[in-house]
Design a protein around this motif. Structure first.
Motif, PDB file in Angstrom:
ATOM      1  N   MET A  72       0.814  -1.214   0.000  1.00  0.00           N
ATOM      2  CA  MET A  72       0.000   0.000   0.000  1.00  0.00           C
ATOM      3  C   MET A  72       0.854   1.273   0.000  1.00  0.00           C
ATOM      4  SD  MET A  72      -3.193  -1.110   2.428  1.00  0.00           S
ATOM      5  CE  MET A  72      -2.160  -1.267   3.850  1.00  0.00           C
ATOM      6  N   ARG A  73       2.017   1.238   0.649  1.00  0.00           N
ATOM      7  CA  ARG A  73       2.889   2.425   0.653  1.00  0.00           C
ATOM      8  C   ARG A  73       3.315   2.790  -0.768  1.00  0.00           C
ATOM      9  NH1 ARG A  73       4.721  -0.240   5.127  1.00  0.00           N
ATOM     10  NH2 ARG A  73       6.451  -1.191   4.011  1.00  0.00           N
ATOM     11  N   GLY A  74       3.713   1.790  -1.540  1.00  0.00           N
ATOM     12  CA  GLY A  74       4.102   2.048  -2.928  1.00  0.00           C
ATOM     13  C   GLY A  74       2.937   2.560  -3.759  1.00  0.00           C
ATOM     14  N   MET A  75       1.768   2.002  -3.539  1.00  0.00           N
ATOM     15  CA  MET A  75       0.581   2.453  -4.266  1.00  0.00           C
ATOM     16  C   MET A  75       0.272   3.902  -3.927  1.00  0.00           C
ATOM     17  SD  MET A  75      -1.896  -0.842  -3.904  1.00  0.00           S
ATOM     18  CE  MET A  75      -1.826  -2.214  -5.051  1.00  0.00           C
ATOM     19  N   GLN A  76       0.355   4.240  -2.643  1.00  0.00           N
ATOM     20  CA  GLN A  76       0.068   5.601  -2.197  1.00  0.00           C
ATOM     21  C   GLN A  76       1.028   6.591  -2.842  1.00  0.00           C
ATOM     22  OE1 GLN A  76      -2.609   6.526  -0.081  1.00  0.00           O
ATOM     23  NE2 GLN A  76      -2.043   8.554  -0.798  1.00  0.00           N
ATOM     24  N   ALA A  77       2.299   6.225  -2.907  1.00  0.00           N
ATOM     25  CA  ALA A  77       3.291   7.110  -3.519  1.00  0.00           C
ATOM     26  C   ALA A  77       2.987   7.311  -5.003  1.00  0.00           C
ATOM     27  CB  ALA A  77       4.690   6.534  -3.334  1.00  0.00           C
ATOM     28  N   ARG A  78       2.622   6.254  -5.688  1.00  0.00           N
ATOM     29  CA  ARG A  78       2.290   6.361  -7.113  1.00  0.00           C
ATOM     30  C   ARG A  78       1.025   7.180  -7.327  1.00  0.00           C
ATOM     31  NH1 ARG A  78       1.630   0.815  -7.880  1.00  0.00           N
ATOM     32  NH2 ARG A  78       0.483   1.291  -9.756  1.00  0.00           N
ATOM     33  N   LEU A  79       0.071   7.059  -6.424  1.00  0.00           N
ATOM     34  CA  LEU A  79      -1.174   7.821  -6.527  1.00  0.00           C
ATOM     35  C   LEU A  79      -0.877   9.324  -6.514  1.00  0.00           C
ATOM     36  CD1 LEU A  79      -4.289   7.680  -6.601  1.00  0.00           C
ATOM     37  CD2 LEU A  79      -4.233   7.660  -4.106  1.00  0.00           C
ATOM     38  N   ALA A 119     -14.646   3.085   0.244  1.00  0.00           N
ATOM     39  CA  ALA A 119     -13.954   1.923   0.803  1.00  0.00           C
ATOM     40  C   ALA A 119     -12.484   1.988   0.430  1.00  0.00           C
ATOM     41  CB  ALA A 119     -14.570   0.634   0.274  1.00  0.00           C
ATOM     42  N   GLY A 120     -11.669   1.380   1.254  1.00  0.00           N
ATOM     43  CA  GLY A 120     -10.260   1.230   0.937  1.00  0.00           C
ATOM     44  C   GLY A 120      -9.455   2.510   0.910  1.00  0.00           C
ATOM     45  N   GLY A 121     -10.045   3.628   1.372  1.00  0.00           N
ATOM     46  CA  GLY A 121      -9.356   4.916   1.351  1.00  0.00           C
ATOM     47  C   GLY A 121      -9.645   5.749   0.124  1.00  0.00           C
ATOM     48  N   MET A 122     -10.440   5.186  -0.819  1.00  0.00           N
ATOM     49  CA  MET A 122     -10.722   5.929  -2.054  1.00  0.00           C
ATOM     50  C   MET A 122     -11.369   7.271  -1.722  1.00  0.00           C
ATOM     51  SD  MET A 122     -12.182   3.023  -4.691  1.00  0.00           S
ATOM     52  CE  MET A 122     -13.465   2.345  -3.647  1.00  0.00           C
ATOM     53  N   PRO A 123     -11.121   8.307  -2.493  1.00  0.00           N
ATOM     54  CA  PRO A 123     -10.256   8.369  -3.658  1.00  0.00           C
ATOM     55  C   PRO A 123      -8.860   8.923  -3.367  1.00  0.00           C
ATOM     56  CG  PRO A 123     -11.590  10.324  -3.645  1.00  0.00           C
ATOM     57  CD  PRO A 123     -11.960   9.520  -2.411  1.00  0.00           C
ATOM     58  N   GLU A 124      -8.582   9.273  -2.116  1.00  0.00           N
ATOM     59  CA  GLU A 124      -7.328   9.983  -1.829  1.00  0.00           C
ATOM     60  C   GLU A 124      -6.232   9.112  -1.243  1.00  0.00           C
ATOM     61  OE1 GLU A 124      -8.718  13.081   0.684  1.00  0.00           O
ATOM     62  OE2 GLU A 124      -9.785  14.083  -0.950  1.00  0.00           O
ATOM     63  N   ARG A 125      -6.600   7.987  -0.641  1.00  0.00           N
ATOM     64  CA  ARG A 125      -5.603   7.143   0.019  1.00  0.00           C
ATOM     65  C   ARG A 125      -5.767   5.693  -0.401  1.00  0.00           C
ATOM     66  NH1 ARG A 125      -6.498   8.161   6.242  1.00  0.00           N
ATOM     67  NH2 ARG A 125      -7.074   6.072   5.800  1.00  0.00           N
ATOM     68  N   VAL A 126      -4.732   4.923  -0.154  1.00  0.00           N
ATOM     69  CA  VAL A 126      -4.786   3.479  -0.326  1.00  0.00           C
ATOM     70  C   VAL A 126      -4.685   2.921   1.084  1.00  0.00           C
ATOM     71  CG1 VAL A 126      -3.751   1.456  -1.402  1.00  0.00           C
ATOM     72  CG2 VAL A 126      -3.667   3.663  -2.581  1.00  0.00           C
ATOM     73  N   LYS A 127      -5.830   2.522   1.622  1.00  0.00           N
ATOM     74  CA  LYS A 127      -5.919   2.192   3.042  1.00  0.00           C
ATOM     75  C   LYS A 127      -6.169   0.712   3.312  1.00  0.00           C
ATOM     76  CE  LYS A 127      -8.923   3.174   6.936  1.00  0.00           C
ATOM     77  NZ  LYS A 127     -10.171   3.778   7.329  1.00  0.00           N
ATOM     78  N   CYS A 128      -6.929   0.025   2.467  1.00  0.00           N
ATOM     79  CA  CYS A 128      -7.328  -1.351   2.748  1.00  0.00           C
ATOM     80  C   CYS A 128      -7.415  -2.160   1.461  1.00  0.00           C
ATOM     81  CB  CYS A 128      -8.673  -1.358   3.477  1.00  0.00           C
ATOM     82  SG  CYS A 128      -9.295  -3.009   3.842  1.00  0.00           S
TER      83      CYS A 128
END
Length: 183
Positions: A72-79, A119-128
């Motif tokens: 999720m950390r890598g996804m968040q950085a790419r987001l 869900a999952g932190g959408m649309p700003e975060r990748v949480k779950c």
């Protein structure tokens, strides 16, 4: 409508009776329910924003391994750095909200409060990843991070179903990573 056999399998998977189940949204390759679509409000009226809820404990455990590995950390950085990816993730969020609003209408319940998370932190975060993969399994091709994480999973079903025909779970609910809500 959900049948008695699926309800029993879901109860065995969760270790408790499910509430607010609308339908099986995705079946594991073993044939058991793996993702359910839930009502936006529990039977007592409590808001429940998680429309697609993962029930398979083997799948949940495999996803927990991805989360624990830092995916999720890598996804968040790419987001943060990729406008196209951000737009795709925002579209997934809009899809989730649209489907949840439709479920609200079909169930004839009060809409969820304005601004409630999807869900999952959408649309700003990748949480779950559990929620993002559940969305992708229920609606293939919609959730970019759910799709990406799903591609990294092992074949969790290969050693047999998580629930035996008698309804006993092979893994306990204590072994399951948490999702964004409790169904």
């Amino acid at each position: 409508m959900i049948d008695e056999r699926d309800t029993a399998a879901i109860a065995a998977q969760l270790g408790r009776e499910p509430r607010g189940v609308r339908r099986v949204a995705y079946r594991c390759p073993c044939g058991n329910p793996a993702v359910i679509e839930t009502a936006p409000r529990l039977p007592d009226g409590t808001p429940f924003p998680t429309l697609f809820y993962l029930t398979c404990p083997k799948l949940a455990s495999a996803i927990g391994t991805l989360e624990g590995g830092g995916m999720m950390r890598g996804m968040q950085a790419r987001l943060a750095d990729d406008p196209e990816l951000r737009a795709s993730y925002e579209a997934a969020h809009a899809d989730y909200l649209r489907r949840r609003d439709q479920a609200t209408k079909e169930e004839g319940v009060e809409p969820l409060p304005e601004g409630m998370q999807s869900a999952g932190g959408m649309p700003e975060r990748v949480k779950c990843l559990h929620a993002l993969i559940a969305h992708e399994l229920a609606v293939p091709g919609v959730n970019p991070f759910g799709h990406e994480a799903l591609a990294e999973l092992p074949e969790w079903w290969r050693n047999g179903p998580c629930v035996r025909p008698g309804g006993d779970a092979e893994t306990t609910t204590d072994d399951r990573p948490d999702q964004e809500g409790e169904r």
